[in-house]
Design a protein around this motif. Sequence first.
Motif, short mmCIF file in Angstrom:
data_model
loop_
_atom_site.label_atom_id
_atom_site.label_comp_id
_atom_site.label_asym_id
_atom_site.label_seq_id
_atom_site.Cartn_x
_atom_site.Cartn_y
_atom_site.Cartn_z
N LYS A 99 69.70 -25.43 82.39
CA LYS A 99 69.76 -25.86 83.63
C LYS A 99 69.05 -27.17 83.91
CE LYS A 99 70.67 -21.16 85.54
NZ LYS A 99 70.29 -20.08 85.97
N ARG A 100 67.87 -27.23 83.19
CA ARG A 100 66.99 -28.30 83.24
C ARG A 100 67.32 -29.47 82.76
NH1 ARG A 100 61.22 -26.74 81.46
NH2 ARG A 100 61.55 -24.42 81.73
N GLY A 101 68.34 -29.23 81.67
CA GLY A 101 69.00 -30.38 80.97
C GLY A 101 68.14 -30.69 79.64
N ASP A 102 67.36 -29.77 79.40
CA ASP A 102 66.28 -30.25 78.35
C ASP A 102 66.91 -29.71 76.99
OD1 ASP A 102 64.18 -30.63 76.28
OD2 ASP A 102 62.67 -29.79 77.68
N LEU A 103 67.88 -30.47 76.32
CA LEU A 103 68.53 -29.87 75.38
C LEU A 103 67.93 -29.82 74.01
CD1 LEU A 103 71.97 -31.66 76.05
CD2 LEU A 103 71.08 -29.24 76.73
N ALA A 104 66.77 -30.77 73.63
CA ALA A 104 66.02 -30.76 72.76
C ALA A 104 65.25 -29.66 72.64
CB ALA A 104 65.25 -31.99 72.46
N GLU A 105 64.63 -29.10 73.57
CA GLU A 105 64.01 -27.70 73.49
C GLU A 105 64.90 -26.61 73.46
OE1 GLU A 105 60.29 -25.73 73.18
OE2 GLU A 105 60.32 -28.00 73.39
N MET A 106 65.90 -26.77 74.20
CA MET A 106 66.94 -25.61 74.04
C MET A 106 67.10 -25.50 72.66
SD MET A 106 70.43 -25.49 75.98
CE MET A 106 71.78 -24.45 75.68
N ARG A 107 67.71 -26.55 71.93
CA ARG A 107 67.91 -26.50 70.64
C ARG A 107 66.82 -25.70 69.78
NH1 ARG A 107 68.74 -28.18 65.34
NH2 ARG A 107 70.67 -28.59 64.80
N LYS A 108 65.47 -26.07 69.84
CA LYS A 108 64.58 -25.38 69.21
C LYS A 108 64.63 -24.03 69.45
CE LYS A 108 61.50 -29.44 69.13
NZ LYS A 108 60.42 -29.85 69.90
N CYS A 109 64.65 -23.76 70.73
CA CYS A 109 64.69 -22.30 71.28
C CYS A 109 65.77 -21.41 70.56
CB CYS A 109 64.80 -22.21 72.81
SG CYS A 109 64.68 -20.59 73.41
N LEU A 110 66.82 -22.07 70.65
CA LEU A 110 67.99 -21.45 69.78
C LEU A 110 68.19 -21.04 68.42
CD1 LEU A 110 70.87 -22.75 72.26
CD2 LEU A 110 70.07 -20.40 72.36
N ARG A 111 67.49 -22.13 67.86
CA ARG A 111 67.23 -22.08 66.40
C ARG A 111 66.38 -20.89 66.12
NH1 ARG A 111 69.04 -24.97 62.63
NH2 ARG A 111 67.33 -24.96 61.53
N SER A 112 65.05 -20.73 66.91
CA SER A 112 64.33 -19.81 66.75
C SER A 112 64.91 -18.43 66.95
CB SER A 112 62.97 -20.06 67.70
OG SER A 112 62.17 -18.98 67.53
N LEU A 113 65.73 -18.17 68.03
CA LEU A 113 66.38 -17.28 68.26
C LEU A 113 67.36 -16.48 67.05
CD1 LEU A 113 68.03 -16.47 71.71
CD2 LEU A 113 69.15 -15.72 69.82
N SER A 114 67.95 -17.60 66.52
CA SER A 114 68.89 -17.29 65.42
C SER A 114 68.21 -16.97 64.39
CB SER A 114 69.77 -18.61 65.20
OG SER A 114 70.40 -18.25 63.83
N ARG A 115 67.21 -17.28 64.09
CA ARG A 115 66.25 -16.72 62.93
C ARG A 115 65.86 -15.28 63.08
NH1 ARG A 115 64.62 -22.30 62.83
NH2 ARG A 115 62.62 -21.62 64.09
N ILE A 116 65.38 -15.16 64.25
CA ILE A 116 64.83 -13.92 64.62
C ILE A 116 65.74 -12.70 64.74
CG2 ILE A 116 63.73 -12.40 66.55
CD1 ILE A 116 62.37 -15.13 67.30
N ALA A 117 66.95 -13.13 65.09
CA ALA A 117 68.41 -12.22 65.24
C ALA A 117 68.57 -11.93 63.75
CB ALA A 117 69.39 -12.87 66.01
N ASP A 118 68.60 -12.91 62.94
CA ASP A 118 69.13 -12.73 61.61
C ASP A 118 68.04 -11.71 60.89
OD1 ASP A 118 71.04 -13.59 59.49
OD2 ASP A 118 69.42 -14.44 58.64
N GLN A 119 66.91 -11.76 61.23
CA GLN A 119 65.93 -10.95 60.30
C GLN A 119 66.15 -9.52 60.64
OE1 GLN A 119 62.14 -12.47 61.78
NE2 GLN A 119 62.28 -14.11 60.19
N ILE A 120 66.79 -9.25 61.72
CA ILE A 120 66.84 -7.83 62.09
C ILE A 120 68.48 -7.30 62.01
CG2 ILE A 120 64.59 -7.57 63.27
CD1 ILE A 120 66.31 -7.63 65.99
N GLY A 121 68.93 -8.09 61.39
CA GLY A 121 70.42 -7.99 61.49
C GLY A 121 71.62 -8.04 62.34
N MET A 122 71.01 -8.90 63.35
CA MET A 122 72.03 -9.11 64.60
C MET A 122 72.71 -10.44 64.06
SD MET A 122 69.26 -8.53 67.56
CE MET A 122 70.54 -8.02 68.86
N VAL A 123 73.96 -10.30 63.41
CA VAL A 123 74.70 -11.31 62.58
C VAL A 123 75.32 -12.11 63.74
CG1 VAL A 123 76.38 -11.78 61.01
CG2 VAL A 123 74.85 -9.75 60.51
#
Length: 131
Positions: A60-84
């Motif tokens: 909503k803020r348009g901060d795509l660079a920070e959003m990308r970092k947030c989502l990459r982190s989310l992806s790694r965490i989800a992957d660690q616990i099997g949320m493929v």
Amino acid sequence: MKVGTVERIGMLAYDEGVRLDQERIEDLYRRMGDAGAEDVVCRALEEIAVRMSYANKLHKRGDLAEMRKCLRSLSRIADQIGMVALSSVARDVCACIDQNDAVAMAATLSRLARTGDRSLTAIWDLQEFMM
């Protein structure tokens, strides 16, 4: 302009299954024991929920660079616990950011919310089964 033409609008039904890597979750329980694995999964689920909310705020803020970092982190965490599925969709949103495709990004971000909600429910259900 055609007179008497009726336009039809259709609604798409979203019914995407949740993919959990049950072996990865079972491995956590084997390696860490019930209490340790439950702690790791609970912390991961909390972080995932926080990051999903934060990603929406950043969008909503348009901060795509920070959003990308947030989502990459989310992806790694989800992957660690099997949320493929959740991990995959988070990476898909990152790809939309990289391609500077705002329409695809908005659609994929909505898909992330749906997948996240279903994944969180599924892993809670699975966790109850494993205890």
